[in-house]
Scaffold this motif. Structure first.
Motif, PDB file in Angstrom:
ATOM      1  N   VAL A 243      43.980  45.165  43.205  1.00  0.00           N
ATOM      2  CA  VAL A 243      43.457  43.744  43.582  1.00  0.00           C
ATOM      3  C   VAL A 243      42.300  43.353  42.774  1.00  0.00           C
ATOM      4  CG1 VAL A 243      42.138  42.374  45.254  1.00  0.00           C
ATOM      5  CG2 VAL A 243      44.129  43.989  45.905  1.00  0.00           C
ATOM      6  N   THR A 244      41.514  44.148  42.185  1.00  0.00           N
ATOM      7  CA  THR A 244      40.455  43.904  41.351  1.00  0.00           C
ATOM      8  C   THR A 244      40.928  43.523  40.032  1.00  0.00           C
ATOM      9  OG1 THR A 244      38.807  45.275  42.505  1.00  0.00           O
ATOM     10  CG2 THR A 244      38.282  44.704  40.202  1.00  0.00           C
ATOM     11  N   CYS A 246      44.185  42.591  39.044  1.00  0.00           N
ATOM     12  CA  CYS A 246      44.940  41.306  38.959  1.00  0.00           C
ATOM     13  C   CYS A 246      43.921  39.998  39.026  1.00  0.00           C
ATOM     14  CB  CYS A 246      46.004  41.666  40.075  1.00  0.00           C
ATOM     15  SG  CYS A 246      47.210  42.983  39.771  1.00  0.00           S
ATOM     16  N   ALA A 247      43.159  40.214  40.036  1.00  0.00           N
ATOM     17  CA  ALA A 247      42.248  38.978  40.291  1.00  0.00           C
ATOM     18  C   ALA A 247      41.473  38.595  38.965  1.00  0.00           C
ATOM     19  CB  ALA A 247      41.231  39.355  41.422  1.00  0.00           C
ATOM     20  N   LEU A 248      41.051  39.576  38.335  1.00  0.00           N
ATOM     21  CA  LEU A 248      40.174  39.253  37.014  1.00  0.00           C
ATOM     22  C   LEU A 248      41.299  38.433  35.908  1.00  0.00           C
ATOM     23  CD1 LEU A 248      38.063  42.407  36.530  1.00  0.00           C
ATOM     24  CD2 LEU A 248      37.283  39.910  37.347  1.00  0.00           C
ATOM     25  N   VAL A 249      42.334  39.348  35.996  1.00  0.00           N
ATOM     26  CA  VAL A 249      43.462  38.761  34.998  1.00  0.00           C
ATOM     27  C   VAL A 249      43.770  37.529  35.378  1.00  0.00           C
ATOM     28  CG1 VAL A 249      45.906  38.950  34.055  1.00  0.00           C
ATOM     29  CG2 VAL A 249      44.420  41.084  34.407  1.00  0.00           C
ATOM     30  N   ARG A 250      44.071  37.230  36.493  1.00  0.00           N
ATOM     31  CA  ARG A 250      44.544  35.741  37.273  1.00  0.00           C
ATOM     32  C   ARG A 250      43.417  34.720  36.694  1.00  0.00           C
ATOM     33  NH1 ARG A 250      48.601  32.303  37.927  1.00  0.00           N
ATOM     34  NH2 ARG A 250      48.053  30.854  39.544  1.00  0.00           N
ATOM     35  N   LEU A 251      42.120  35.179  37.203  1.00  0.00           N
ATOM     36  CA  LEU A 251      41.146  34.151  36.960  1.00  0.00           C
ATOM     37  C   LEU A 251      40.658  33.883  35.438  1.00  0.00           C
ATOM     38  CD1 LEU A 251      38.951  35.315  39.851  1.00  0.00           C
ATOM     39  CD2 LEU A 251      40.598  33.096  39.748  1.00  0.00           C
ATOM     40  N   PHE A 252      40.525  35.010  34.723  1.00  0.00           N
ATOM     41  CA  PHE A 252      39.835  34.882  33.408  1.00  0.00           C
ATOM     42  C   PHE A 252      40.678  35.459  32.237  1.00  0.00           C
ATOM     43  CE2 PHE A 252      36.614  36.178  36.477  1.00  0.00           C
ATOM     44  CZ  PHE A 252      35.965  34.931  36.625  1.00  0.00           C
ATOM     45  N   ILE A 266      49.786  37.588  36.705  1.00  0.00           N
ATOM     46  CA  ILE A 266      49.651  38.891  37.249  1.00  0.00           C
ATOM     47  C   ILE A 266      51.048  39.920  36.924  1.00  0.00           C
ATOM     48  CG2 ILE A 266      49.692  39.943  39.609  1.00  0.00           C
ATOM     49  CD1 ILE A 266      47.872  37.619  40.442  1.00  0.00           C
ATOM     50  N   ILE A 267      52.218  39.398  36.736  1.00  0.00           N
ATOM     51  CA  ILE A 267      53.363  40.127  36.677  1.00  0.00           C
ATOM     52  C   ILE A 267      53.400  40.755  35.384  1.00  0.00           C
ATOM     53  CG2 ILE A 267      56.050  39.915  36.294  1.00  0.00           C
ATOM     54  CD1 ILE A 267      55.884  37.549  38.103  1.00  0.00           C
ATOM     55  N   LEU A 268      52.613  40.204  34.371  1.00  0.00           N
ATOM     56  CA  LEU A 268      52.698  40.715  33.188  1.00  0.00           C
ATOM     57  C   LEU A 268      51.768  42.113  33.072  1.00  0.00           C
ATOM     58  CD1 LEU A 268      53.805  40.841  30.094  1.00  0.00           C
ATOM     59  CD2 LEU A 268      51.650  39.428  29.783  1.00  0.00           C
ATOM     60  N   CYS A 269      50.432  41.731  33.625  1.00  0.00           N
ATOM     61  CA  CYS A 269      49.495  42.989  33.799  1.00  0.00           C
ATOM     62  C   CYS A 269      50.010  44.190  34.621  1.00  0.00           C
ATOM     63  CB  CYS A 269      48.204  42.282  34.113  1.00  0.00           C
ATOM     64  SG  CYS A 269      47.989  41.917  36.129  1.00  0.00           S
ATOM     65  N   ILE A 298      33.574  51.797  45.244  1.00  0.00           N
ATOM     66  CA  ILE A 298      32.964  51.369  43.821  1.00  0.00           C
ATOM     67  C   ILE A 298      33.678  51.915  42.724  1.00  0.00           C
ATOM     68  CG2 ILE A 298      30.696  52.183  42.597  1.00  0.00           C
ATOM     69  CD1 ILE A 298      29.314  52.202  45.278  1.00  0.00           C
ATOM     70  N   LEU A 299      34.365  53.140  42.894  1.00  0.00           N
ATOM     71  CA  LEU A 299      35.152  53.574  41.755  1.00  0.00           C
ATOM     72  C   LEU A 299      36.156  52.781  41.645  1.00  0.00           C
ATOM     73  CD1 LEU A 299      35.618  56.351  40.112  1.00  0.00           C
ATOM     74  CD2 LEU A 299      37.322  56.814  41.805  1.00  0.00           C
ATOM     75  N   ALA A 300      36.987  52.328  42.679  1.00  0.00           N
ATOM     76  CA  ALA A 300      38.021  51.330  42.487  1.00  0.00           C
ATOM     77  C   ALA A 300      37.827  49.818  41.905  1.00  0.00           C
ATOM     78  CB  ALA A 300      38.782  51.040  43.704  1.00  0.00           C
ATOM     79  N   VAL A 301      36.638  49.305  42.274  1.00  0.00           N
ATOM     80  CA  VAL A 301      36.198  48.177  41.805  1.00  0.00           C
ATOM     81  C   VAL A 301      35.734  48.127  40.152  1.00  0.00           C
ATOM     82  CG1 VAL A 301      34.619  46.319  42.061  1.00  0.00           C
ATOM     83  CG2 VAL A 301      35.550  47.188  43.858  1.00  0.00           C
ATOM     84  N   SER A 302      35.109  49.150  39.971  1.00  0.00           N
ATOM     85  CA  SER A 302      34.735  49.433  38.575  1.00  0.00           C
ATOM     86  C   SER A 302      35.883  49.817  37.684  1.00  0.00           C
ATOM     87  CB  SER A 302      33.681  50.851  38.648  1.00  0.00           C
ATOM     88  OG  SER A 302      32.590  50.551  39.417  1.00  0.00           O
TER      89      SER A 302
END
Length: 350
Positions: A243-244, A246-252, A266-269, A298-302
């Motif tokens: 989720v983290t 894909c969200a970063l790829v989608r937004l930025f 998101i499909i590509l990433c 914390i590990l997953a988000v990082s």
């Protein structure tokens, strides 16, 4: 001496029930389940006549078996404890390029697994995932066999970079693609007033990546559904990580090439850099994740943030391996913090 008789109620009498209940499957059982799904992909590789990939996987598997045999005869360890080592060697072959030299692959897997088993005295005591260490070492030794990122940064500003990737002669269309695409558009996506072009189904089924682990994403998805539902693999870290990222790829991601905000693909990433394979089979490997839910979060988000910085929008062949290595290093810090908190809590009670 007077005899004392104790009347035991019927409900408390001994029964033939087993005294222990396992909340989770054993490590060996989980490894065998993972092996089954990898064997399925191995069979598909044979069916698709990808004999170079089959040769590399067979070589790394043989190296792991040889390393396990040495460990067994020298240390007299139980046979079931060798199953994770064999799985690690098998998995390494899926993460090697199909044109990687067989002799080099055998030596790397054999020596690294043998050394790790003796230095750390068990796979669960490793500070880093042996699979990741071997793949990264293979990249340094034979960097020319690992292609660079395939997607041009300028393609990120297009509406569907994954579609461009499919239609730019880098992805062949499977014979069943038109029929499946028409069916999905007619009976599924029609209700959402959207449609998908031809090529996506082929991309998800077999993207013909030079690295076998990146190819059959649908099979990896099926494996994830079973392993997560069976609780063989804990879902917290993989889900938050995906989720983290894909969200970063989608937004930025498009903004890095001068594109618009919130328009990333998101499909590509997810389906081009081994993201699913690493997330399901590698990221949560035993001994390389924190014990508490907070530490895992914390590990997953990082890890998701680092994946965005290293892998970018996708088509990377080695970025996810470095991402998992970063997570392994971060885990050392998180585990130290967890241990200190546990010691402080025990000291306060004593």
């Amino acid at each position: 001496m007077k005899e004392i008789k104790i009347d035991i109620p019927f409900k408390t009498k001994l029964s033939f029930q087993r005294p222990y209940v396992y909340q989770k499957s054993s490590i060996s059982a989980v490894c065998i389940r993972m092996m089954v799904f990898l064997v399925l992909q191995f069979i598909v590789l044979i069916h698709s006549k990808s004999y170079s990939a089959v040769g590399v996987i067979s070589t790394t598997l043989s190296a792991a078996i040889c390393a396990s045999a040495v460990q067994y005869f020298v240390s007299k360890v139980p046979l079931y404890s060798l199953i994770p080592t064999i799985l690690e060697g098998f998995m390494c072959g899926f993460l090697f390029p199909e044109n990687y030299p067989l002799f080099t692959a055998f030596v790397l897997v054999f020596l690294v697994l043998l050394i790790i088993n003796y230095v750390f005295s068990g796979f669960a005591n490793n500070w880093a995932n042996p699979i990741v260490l071997i793949v990264i070492l293979a990249w340094f030794v034979g960097k020319k066999y690992f292609p660079s990122i395939l997607l041009d940064p300028q393609n990120l500003i297009t509406r569907n970079p994954s579609l461009f990737f499919v239609q730019d002669s880098k992805q062949s269309i499977s014979f069943f693609d038109p029929a499946v695409t028409d069916f999905l558009n007619k009976y599924v996506f029609h209700y959402f007033k959207v449609s998908i072009p031809q090529g996506y189904v082929s991309f998800l089924w077999d993207n013909h990546s030079i690295i076998p682990a990146f190819r059959f994403n649908i099979l990896t998805l099926i494996a994830s559904v079973y392993l997560f539902s069976d609780d063989s693999v804990e879902i917290l870290i993989p889900s938050v990580f995906v989720v983290t990222y894909c969200a970063l790829v989608r937004l930025f991601a498009p903004m890095l090439a001068g594109g618009a905000f919130n328009s990333g693909d998101i499909i590509l990433c997810l389906f081009s850099s081994g993201t699913l394979f690493f997330t399901v089979f590698v990221l949560g490997w035993y001994g390389t994740v924190p014990m508490t839910k907070g530490g895992k979060f914390i590990l997953a988000v990082s890890g998701g943030v680092v994946a965005f910085l290293v892998v970018g929008a996708g088509t990377s062949f080695i970025g996810m391996a470095f991402t998992v290595l970063f997570c392994n290093l971060l885990n050392l810090i998180l585990r130290l913090i967890e241990d200190n908190k546990n010691y402080a809590r025990l000291a306060s009670r004593g």
